[in-house]
Design an enzyme around this catalytic site. Structure first.
Site, short mmCIF file in Angstrom:
data_model
loop_
_atom_site.label_atom_id
_atom_site.label_comp_id
_atom_site.label_asym_id
_atom_site.label_seq_id
_atom_site.Cartn_x
_atom_site.Cartn_y
_atom_site.Cartn_z
N ASP A 24 -41.21 22.22 -28.01
CA ASP A 24 -41.90 21.06 -28.54
C ASP A 24 -40.94 20.40 -29.52
O ASP A 24 -39.96 21.02 -29.95
CB ASP A 24 -43.18 21.52 -29.25
CG ASP A 24 -43.83 20.41 -30.04
OD1 ASP A 24 -44.15 19.37 -29.44
OD2 ASP A 24 -44.00 20.58 -31.26
N ASP B 178 -41.88 17.53 -32.39
CA ASP B 178 -42.42 17.28 -33.73
C ASP B 178 -43.12 18.52 -34.26
O ASP B 178 -44.03 19.06 -33.64
CB ASP B 178 -43.42 16.11 -33.68
CG ASP B 178 -42.75 14.81 -33.27
OD1 ASP B 178 -41.75 14.44 -33.91
OD2 ASP B 178 -43.22 14.17 -32.31
#
Length: 228
Positions: A14, A16
């Protein structure tokens, strides 16, 4: 590049809240966009909670009765703020660059599965200079949003990798559930959007408290470490 004998071949990150400390900036942009779009501004904790979803899915989670006109106003305002209208800092987490570079040099393939738009991800990859480290990237505006498994299915197909040879690394329950839905192991990070308790309510293979802990965590899973 020196190849290593390893439990996983592919590490899917991922972005953020996992690689980049951008949570405060996203919350600020979501808040300001809500004001501009004319909706009731949700509490900041609610704004934080939807980070990881695609923008459309995040808007609908915050405003379930939103019509298309509102979604478009909100989306346009958010993009304007995030792509230049908001100056909240969003640095890489300490040691992220060195960790990712080292893992690639060890022979791991790296990928990104993110709720960001393609435009947003391409921009931060260019700004950070990390784009060349990732073999494949997928964004929420070009496939299904998390926790749907399609992003991971596409990454696995592109790299001809079996689910059991991949590891999803993320800070939200959307990441963990996406991994679970795709049959991919998920490693939680405790320093991002969702609490460790919330992440561990789902199936994970463990957790780390900083991205710099990832190489040591992976080393512990090597066949040699297990006495193979």
């Amino acid at each position: 590049m020196t190849a290593v004998k390893q439990d996983y071949e592919l590490l899917i990150f991922d972005w953020d809240g996992t690689v980049m400390d951008s949570v405060a900036r996203i919350v600020s942009c979501l808040h300001r966009a809500a004001v501009d779009a004319g909706g009731n501004v949700p509490p900041r904790e609610a704004l934080r909670d939807v980070i990881g979803l695609g923008l459309r899915e995040a808007i609908l989670a915050l405003f379930p009765a939103a019509d298309e006109a509102f979604i478009e106003r909100y989306s346009a305002a958010y993009r304007d703020y995030f792509l230049g209208g908001d100056d909240t800092p969003s640095p890489l987490y300490a040691g992220a660059r060195e960790t990712l570079t080292g893992l690639r040099q060890q022979g791991y393939y790296l990928a990104v599965a993110t709720g960001k738009s393609r435009r947003g991800l391409d921009r931060v990859l260019e700004e950070t200079g990390l784009g060349d480290l990732f073999a494949v990237t997928r964004c929420a505006d070009e496939t299904f949003s998390k926790p749907h498994p399609q992003m991971l299915h596409e990454i696995l197909t592109d790299l001809d990798t079996q689910p059991g040879a991949a590891l999803m690394i993320g800070d939200s329950e959307y990441d963990v559930l996406m991994g679970q839905n795709a049959g991919v192991d998920a490693l939680a990070v405790s320093y991002g959007v969702h609490s460790l308790e919330r992440l561990q309510a789902h199936r994970t293979v463990g957790y780390i408290e900083a991205i710099t802990e990832l190489p040591a965590w992976l080393d512990q899973r090597l066949p040699e470490a297990a006495g193979a």
